[in-house]
Design an enzyme around this catalytic site. Sequence first.
Site, PDB file in Angstrom:
ATOM      1  N   GLY A  55      -1.147  -4.262   6.261  1.00 46.88           N
ATOM      2  CA  GLY A  55      -1.927  -3.896   7.445  1.00 46.88           C
ATOM      3  C   GLY A  55      -2.588  -2.559   7.222  1.00 46.88           C
ATOM      4  N   CYS A  82       3.557  -4.738   1.189  1.00 48.10           N
ATOM      5  CA  CYS A  82       2.656  -3.590   1.362  1.00 48.10           C
ATOM      6  C   CYS A  82       3.038  -2.789   2.621  1.00 48.10           C
ATOM      7  CB  CYS A  82       1.199  -4.045   1.371  1.00 48.10           C
ATOM      8  SG  CYS A  82       0.068  -2.667   1.159  1.00 48.10           S
ATOM      9  N   TYR A  83       2.249  -2.872   3.693  1.00 49.83           N
ATOM     10  CA  TYR A  83       2.639  -2.153   4.907  1.00 49.83           C
ATOM     11  C   TYR A  83       4.016  -2.631   5.387  1.00 49.83           C
ATOM     12  CZ  TYR A  83       2.602  -0.378   9.656  1.00 49.83           C
ATOM     13  OH  TYR A  83       2.943   0.268  10.811  1.00 49.83           O
TER      14      TYR A  83
END
Length: 514
Positions: A55, A82-83
Site C-alpha cells: 500500500g 511490502c506494506y
Amino acid sequence: MNKEMIIVLDFGGQYNQLIARRVREQGVYCEVHPYTLGIEKIKAMNPKGIILTGGPNSVYGEKAIKVDEELFKLGIPVLGICYGAQLMAYTLGGKVSSAPTSEYGATEIILESDGGSILAGARGNSVCWMSHTDYIEQVPDGFDIIAHSEVCPVAAMENADRKLYATQFHPEVTHSEEGDTIFANFVKDICECTCEWKMDAFVKNAIDEAKAKVGNGKALCALSGGVDSSVAAVILSRAIGKNLTCVFVDHGLLRKNEADEVEAVFGASGNYDLNFIRVDARERFYKALQGVEEPEQKRKIIGEEFIRVFEEEAKKLGAVDFLVQGTIYPDVIESGLNQSDVIKSHHNVGGLPDHVDFKEIIEPLRMLFKDEVRKAGLELGLPEGLVFRQPFPGPGLGIRIIGEVTKEKVEIVQEADAIFREEMASFGWDKKADQYFAALSNLRSVGVMGDFRTYDYAVVIRAVETSDFMTATSVELPWELLKKVTSRIVNEVEHVNRVMLDCTSKPPGTIELE
Ligand code: XMP
C-alpha cells in the site's frame, strides 16, 4: 463446494488482484476485502490464511493505517507483503524506518540459511521485485530474518511458531523468481489447504445459488455475445430454464456476420435454452449518430440508445424480477473496494439501465477473473471460438470509425476487418495478438486504380499485445502478412485505396482509435 478460503486484506497496493490470482492458481479460493473488514467478520469467514497487501502509506505518521494486533493472535497464518510486512513488524514491536536508499524494481535477495518455512526450497540467491522506501530495521521478538538484499536487512522474516510470515518484496509479481515457491509454501504447507478449488465445483455452485435466489421468478439478461455475458446467461439458463430471457441488441456496429453468429449459438436453433430475442436496432442507431463526430458524444449516444432499446424490451416482457449481469471480479475490485463494503454492482457495467424496475441484480461471475470466466465457459460447453474471443468494445465499430458514423462506413470497416482477421488466422498470428482490428480513418486520399484516379478512404489496421489492456505494445506483424492484407483490402473493399498500420503503443495512444 469446498469452502476453503484465503482472505487478502487490501491496503491499497497496485498488485492486489494479482495476489488473489496467485492464490487461486494454487487451487484455493481467495477473496480480496478492504483492510477495514474487522476481526469478527474475519473470524466468521473462517479463512485458512490471511494475506496483507502492499500500500502507499507509512506505518507511522498522520496517514498511518493501523491494524488490530488481534489479527496476529487468531492462530490463522498471516503473510504480510511490502506494506503488510512493515505493518506486521511495527504492530508486533519491531522497528520500521525510512530507508536511506529506496529499492525499486528487480533486486537480488540472499537467503540467510535454509529459507525458513516461507522460502523453503528457494534458491540461495534469486531476483525479486522490490518497491519501497520504508524498511524493517528490526524484527519483532520471536521473528527470524529469512532473507536480505544489499540495502534491505529484512527482505523476508517469519515467526514459524505463530505462523506469521512477511516479505518486503512482491512475490505476486512475475519478476519475483521465487514467487510461486512462496505462494505454494504458504498455501499448501503453512495454511495446510487441500487445494481442491476447481471450476466445475464453482459452476455447479453458481447454478445452485442462482436457482435458490430466483426461485420461480423471472430474469432478464443483456447478451452481447462476449464471453462474460454469455457465461452468465448460460449459468442462469441452467438454473432457471424458461424463466430466463436474453436480449441481444444488434446496434449495427458489430463486426461482419457477428449478429448472425451470436444468434446461431444462442438462438432457437442453438444448444441453449435462453429465450433469445434479437432486436434489430440498426437504423435507429445510425439515425441517432447522424452528423455526430465527437467521440465522447458518439459513445454517449450509443450507450443511451442501448439502454432505451433494452428498457423497451424489458417492458414488453412484463414483470421481470432479476437483471443478470456479467460483472467480473476486476470490475468489483476496481469499483472502490476501499471506499465501501457494499459495492453498487449495477454501476460497474456500463450501458445498462439502473432505473428499470428490477428487484435485484444477479452477478454469477462477480468473484471470477477473466481467465477463470473462460474456464467456466469451457466447463459449460461453450464453443472455444466464443470463449477465447478477443475483447470487443460496447460501442463497437462506432469508435473504430473516426468522425461521423454512417451505414456505408460501417460496411467498409466490417469488410476490411473481416479480411484482416481472416489473414491473421491463416498466418497463425491470431493467437499471438491480444486484440487486432481494422478501423476507418476519416482521411481520404488520391490513388490510382486501373487507369482511373481514385479519391477514397484509408483503412487503419492495428494489432496489440497486452496483458491488462491498461498498457499495450504494437505487435510486429510479418511483412508478408501486411502485404497480403493490404492488397486484399484495397482490391476487395470498395471505397478504400490505402491501408495504414498503426504501430503506436499505449500510452501514448489508446488501443481503440477513439
Ligand atoms: P482503450 O482504447 O481505452 O481500450 O485503450 C482498452 C480496452 O477497452 C476496450 N474498450 C471498451 N470496452 N466499452 C467497452 O466495453 C468501451 O467504451 C470501450 N472503450 C475501449 C478496448 O476494446 C480495449 O480492449
